[in-house]
Scaffold this motif. Sequence first.
Motif, PDB file in Angstrom:
ATOM      1  N   PRO A  63      12.478  -8.105   3.843  1.00 13.33           N
ATOM      2  CA  PRO A  63      12.394  -7.999   2.376  1.00 13.33           C
ATOM      3  C   PRO A  63      12.844  -9.297   1.685  1.00 13.33           C
ATOM      4  N   LEU A  64      12.065 -10.358   1.876  1.00 21.12           N
ATOM      5  CA  LEU A  64      12.418 -11.649   1.291  1.00 21.12           C
ATOM      6  C   LEU A  64      12.085 -11.718  -0.195  1.00 21.12           C
ATOM      7  N   ARG A  65      11.178 -10.854  -0.616  1.00 17.71           N
ATOM      8  CA  ARG A  65      10.850 -10.784  -2.041  1.00 17.71           C
ATOM      9  C   ARG A  65      10.663  -9.327  -2.415  1.00 17.71           C
ATOM     10  N   ARG A  66      10.893  -9.023  -3.660  1.00 18.49           N
ATOM     11  CA  ARG A  66      10.865  -7.628  -4.097  1.00 18.49           C
ATOM     12  C   ARG A  66       9.461  -7.036  -4.053  1.00 18.49           C
ATOM     13  N   ASP A  67       8.470  -7.774  -4.508  1.00 18.47           N
ATOM     14  CA  ASP A  67       7.104  -7.254  -4.590  1.00 18.47           C
ATOM     15  C   ASP A  67       6.349  -7.568  -3.292  1.00 18.47           C
ATOM     16  N   ASN A  68       6.819  -6.997  -2.181  1.00 15.04           N
ATOM     17  CA  ASN A  68       6.155  -7.206  -0.899  1.00 15.04           C
ATOM     18  C   ASN A  68       5.201  -6.042  -0.621  1.00 15.04           C
ATOM     19  N   HIS A  69       4.553  -6.070   0.530  1.00 20.78           N
ATOM     20  CA  HIS A  69       3.564  -5.043   0.866  1.00 20.78           C
ATOM     21  C   HIS A  69       4.196  -3.644   0.898  1.00 20.78           C
ATOM     22  N   CYS A  70       5.360  -3.536   1.446  1.00 15.60           N
ATOM     23  CA  CYS A  70       6.050  -2.251   1.548  1.00 15.60           C
ATOM     24  C   CYS A  70       6.297  -1.674   0.143  1.00 15.60           C
ATOM     25  N   TYR A  71       6.745  -2.493  -0.775  1.00 15.55           N
ATOM     26  CA  TYR A  71       6.989  -2.046  -2.142  1.00 15.55           C
ATOM     27  C   TYR A  71       5.683  -1.630  -2.822  1.00 15.55           C
ATOM     28  N   GLN A  72       4.605  -2.350  -2.533  1.00 17.65           N
ATOM     29  CA  GLN A  72       3.302  -2.008  -3.118  1.00 17.65           C
ATOM     30  C   GLN A  72       2.835  -0.636  -2.642  1.00 17.65           C
TER      31      GLN A  72
END
Length: 86
Positions: A63-72
């Motif tokens: 989770p290096l950035r908040r809007d990653n694939h998992c969050y999407q």
Amino acid sequence: MADTLAACDLNLIYENDEYLVAKEKPGGVKPNLLATVEVLINPPTVAEPAARVDVIVQNEELPLRRDNHCYQIFEVVNQAIAKTSL
């Protein structure tokens, strides 16, 4: 709930009355980005008249950035659940 996950293009791999697990279909992203969605359903009680649904989405992505694939994927599932509960 199973239909909602299927509408999000997820394969249901486990289901009982209070717990569902679905996986993202392969082919759209790299294998380490494929998300697993767990849905925990706490049925209504006298103290809490509405069912509570907890959604956990995880993959192997850091989770290096908040809007990653998992969050999407979480957002897609969250919006689908919200639409079905209206």
